[in-house]
Design a protein around this motif. Structure first.
Motif, PDB file in Angstrom:
ATOM      1  N   SER A 177       2.778   1.881  -1.890  1.00  0.00           N
ATOM      2  CA  SER A 177       2.855   0.508  -2.392  1.00  0.00           C
ATOM      3  C   SER A 177       4.275   0.169  -2.801  1.00  0.00           C
ATOM      4  O   SER A 177       5.046   1.033  -3.233  1.00  0.00           O
ATOM      5  CB  SER A 177       1.914   0.319  -3.589  1.00  0.00           C
ATOM      6  OG  SER A 177       0.573   0.501  -3.199  1.00  0.00           O
ATOM      7  N   LYS A 231       6.515  -2.938  -5.050  1.00  0.00           N
ATOM      8  CA  LYS A 231       6.446  -4.047  -5.995  1.00  0.00           C
ATOM      9  C   LYS A 231       7.488  -5.102  -5.649  1.00  0.00           C
ATOM     10  O   LYS A 231       8.654  -4.786  -5.410  1.00  0.00           O
ATOM     11  CB  LYS A 231       6.681  -3.556  -7.428  1.00  0.00           C
ATOM     12  CG  LYS A 231       5.471  -2.888  -8.076  1.00  0.00           C
ATOM     13  CD  LYS A 231       4.431  -3.920  -8.481  1.00  0.00           C
ATOM     14  CE  LYS A 231       3.321  -3.266  -9.307  1.00  0.00           C
ATOM     15  NZ  LYS A 231       2.270  -4.259  -9.652  1.00  0.00           N
ATOM     16  N   GLU A 238       4.073  -8.953  -7.284  1.00  0.00           N
ATOM     17  CA  GLU A 238       2.998  -8.633  -6.343  1.00  0.00           C
ATOM     18  C   GLU A 238       3.129  -7.187  -5.877  1.00  0.00           C
ATOM     19  O   GLU A 238       4.213  -6.599  -5.906  1.00  0.00           O
ATOM     20  CB  GLU A 238       3.026  -9.570  -5.142  1.00  0.00           C
ATOM     21  CG  GLU A 238       2.885 -11.041  -5.489  1.00  0.00           C
ATOM     22  CD  GLU A 238       1.571 -11.400  -6.151  1.00  0.00           C
ATOM     23  OE1 GLU A 238       0.649 -10.557  -6.183  1.00  0.00           O
ATOM     24  OE2 GLU A 238       1.468 -12.530  -6.662  1.00  0.00           O
ATOM     25  N   THR A 239       2.003  -6.626  -5.456  1.00  0.00           N
ATOM     26  CA  THR A 239       1.976  -5.261  -4.938  1.00  0.00           C
ATOM     27  C   THR A 239       1.679  -5.306  -3.450  1.00  0.00           C
ATOM     28  O   THR A 239       0.653  -5.847  -3.028  1.00  0.00           O
ATOM     29  CB  THR A 239       0.897  -4.417  -5.653  1.00  0.00           C
ATOM     30  OG1 THR A 239       1.180  -4.384  -7.066  1.00  0.00           O
ATOM     31  CG2 THR A 239       0.878  -2.990  -5.116  1.00  0.00           C
ATOM     32  N   TYR A 253       1.047  -3.417   0.212  1.00  0.00           N
ATOM     33  CA  TYR A 253       0.592  -2.185   0.841  1.00  0.00           C
ATOM     34  C   TYR A 253       1.483  -1.903   2.046  1.00  0.00           C
ATOM     35  O   TYR A 253       1.801  -2.812   2.831  1.00  0.00           O
ATOM     36  CB  TYR A 253      -0.859  -2.337   1.289  1.00  0.00           C
ATOM     37  CG  TYR A 253      -1.466  -1.082   1.874  1.00  0.00           C
ATOM     38  CD1 TYR A 253      -2.064  -0.134   1.053  1.00  0.00           C
ATOM     39  CD2 TYR A 253      -1.444  -0.861   3.245  1.00  0.00           C
ATOM     40  CE1 TYR A 253      -2.629   1.013   1.588  1.00  0.00           C
ATOM     41  CE2 TYR A 253      -2.006   0.276   3.793  1.00  0.00           C
ATOM     42  CZ  TYR A 253      -2.598   1.217   2.959  1.00  0.00           C
ATOM     43  OH  TYR A 253      -3.149   2.349   3.502  1.00  0.00           O
ATOM     44  N   SER A 280      -2.861  -5.922  -0.116  1.00  0.00           N
ATOM     45  CA  SER A 280      -1.752  -6.454  -0.918  1.00  0.00           C
ATOM     46  C   SER A 280      -2.268  -7.581  -1.811  1.00  0.00           C
ATOM     47  O   SER A 280      -3.175  -8.321  -1.434  1.00  0.00           O
ATOM     48  CB  SER A 280      -0.641  -6.990  -0.010  1.00  0.00           C
ATOM     49  OG  SER A 280      -0.077  -5.952   0.770  1.00  0.00           O
TER      50      SER A 280
END
Length: 392
Positions: free
Chosen positions: A70, A72, A77-78, A80, A167
């Motif tokens: 992951s 940031k 937001e995260t 993938y 995500s």
């Protein structure tokens, strides 16, 4: 008894009225940004309910050849992501990679695959941005990664944009460009890959993300080994006037014969994705190097191949000191074009050694399978300018 004309006219009107009514409802809903972005990005249409994207072996990768992790973004937001090792590199470290556990990495910087990427001063990286709908491993995407990593020494880094796959967040033009800059920043500043060893590549929607990301870094003086756009489009308002979802579902094309109505509906488009303008700016900002490749399939049923003509024209005109009208530009381009007997072609613009713009129209591949074609793999190789000793 009802007249004969009424007997067939009423069912005909009903049968035609239903699809027309659905189409008008779709257009009206599309004027609302929330629904418009769901229609455009189709990010909720995926196969996560039966595919475990933390298990890339399902798509034919070797154990731990792919490291899911992951990232940031600066706005919280995260994302993938997958880092995919090339098979030749994987083979050198197969023992330890096979013995490691397989799972989503909580900290990729502590993984063997990250060490392999960071510690190799000759490592080359392809950052790939996919099209709309689905997730990181849906449709032809895993096969396109195989096309690169199975036959070369190139690493691949790819993400699901915000709102896609696993995500977080919701997609928008600004947001997706932020996602793209996040992954490129990570590659340069965390993995330590110099931009001269990075190719940025996108397909369909991913071409718009690519141009936005590359423009962002061009304004900072960063120049990559190559920029590759596969099945790209000039800007979204223009595209939607010809675009057919899944190859047959019209968007704004029914209004093309009524320009004022077409312009009215185009005015509601919130994410413009003006890639042609961005490409021109990228060319103008190029200082020491630009390797730009446009690839499109002649039989693309979704994005017409003439969209790549518009992209090429915008980029190529930025290299010309004089103003050319459409007819003059057509003549200018013909002098730099090799046309084949099947109607496909290669157009090539070179300005000394620093700018090379190449447009290639291939005969087959449609909208998605073109990613698997040799011209795409060759474009990556050409961007890195490998000689025979480096590619062996």
């Amino acid at each position: 008894m009802a007249p004969r004309t009424t007997q067939w006219a009423i069912p005909l009107a009903v049968s035609l009225g239903a699809p027309v009514g659905l189409y008008l409802a779709f257009i009206l809903l599309g004027a609302v940004p929330f629904f418009q972005r769901h229609f455009l990005y189709a990010h909720r249409f995926n196969t996560l309910f039966w595919h475990d994207i933390d298990r890339p072996e399902y798509w034919g990768f070797a154990r731990n050849q792919v490291t899911p992790f992951s990232l940031k973004t600066v706005d919280g937001e995260t994302l993938y992501a997958w880092h995919i090792l090339p098979l030749r590199t994987y083979l050198k470290h197969e023992g330890i990679l096979q013995s490691d556990p397989t799972a989503l990495s909580n900290d990729i910087t502590k993984t063997k695959s990250f060490d392999i990427l960071r510690d190799d001063p000759s490592a080359r990286l392809v950052i790939s941005f996919h099209g709309n709908a689905g997730h990181i491993a849906q449709a032809v995407r895993p096969d396109s990664f195989h096309t690169i990593t199975d036959t070369s020494n190139y690493h691949v880094l790819t993400i699901d944009y915000r709102g896609f796959g696993r995500s977080t967040g919701s997609p928008s033009e600004e947001g997706l460009i932020q996602d793209g800059t996040t992954v490129v920043d990570w590659a340069m500043h965390v993995a330590g890959i110099h931009p001269s060893r990075i190719v940025v590549m996108g397909q369909s929607l991913g071409t718009a993300v690519t141009t936005g990301v590359v423009e962002h870094f061009s304004m900072q003086g960063v120049e990559f080994a190559g920029v590759i756009l596969v099945a790209g489009f000039s800007n979204l308002p223009t595209l939607l006037s010809t675009y057919a979802g899944a190859g047959f579902i019209p968007v704004l094309s029914p209004f093309r014969s009524i320009p004022p109505v077409l312009r009215f509906f185009q005015g509601f488009i919130v994410d413009k994705w003006r890639s042609a303008d961005r490409l021109a700016e990228i060319v103008r900002l190029a200082q020491t190097r630009l390797r730009l490749t446009l690839i499109h399939a002649k039989n693309d049923p979704e994005i017409p191949c003439h969209e790549s003509d518009i992209l090429f024209k915008s980029a190529a005109k930025a290299t010309i000191d004089e103003e050319l009208d459409d007819e003059q530009f057509t003549t200018w381009k013909e002098q730099r074009t090799q046309t084949r007997d099947d109607g496909t072609f290669i157009s090539l613009v070179e300005t000394g050694s620093n700018i090379v713009i190449r447009q290639e129209l291939v005969p087959y591949g449609g909208h998605n399978d073109v990613l698997l074609s040799s011209p795409v793999a060759l474009a990556v190789m050409r961007s890195f300018e490998l000689d025979s000793s480096e590619s062996s």
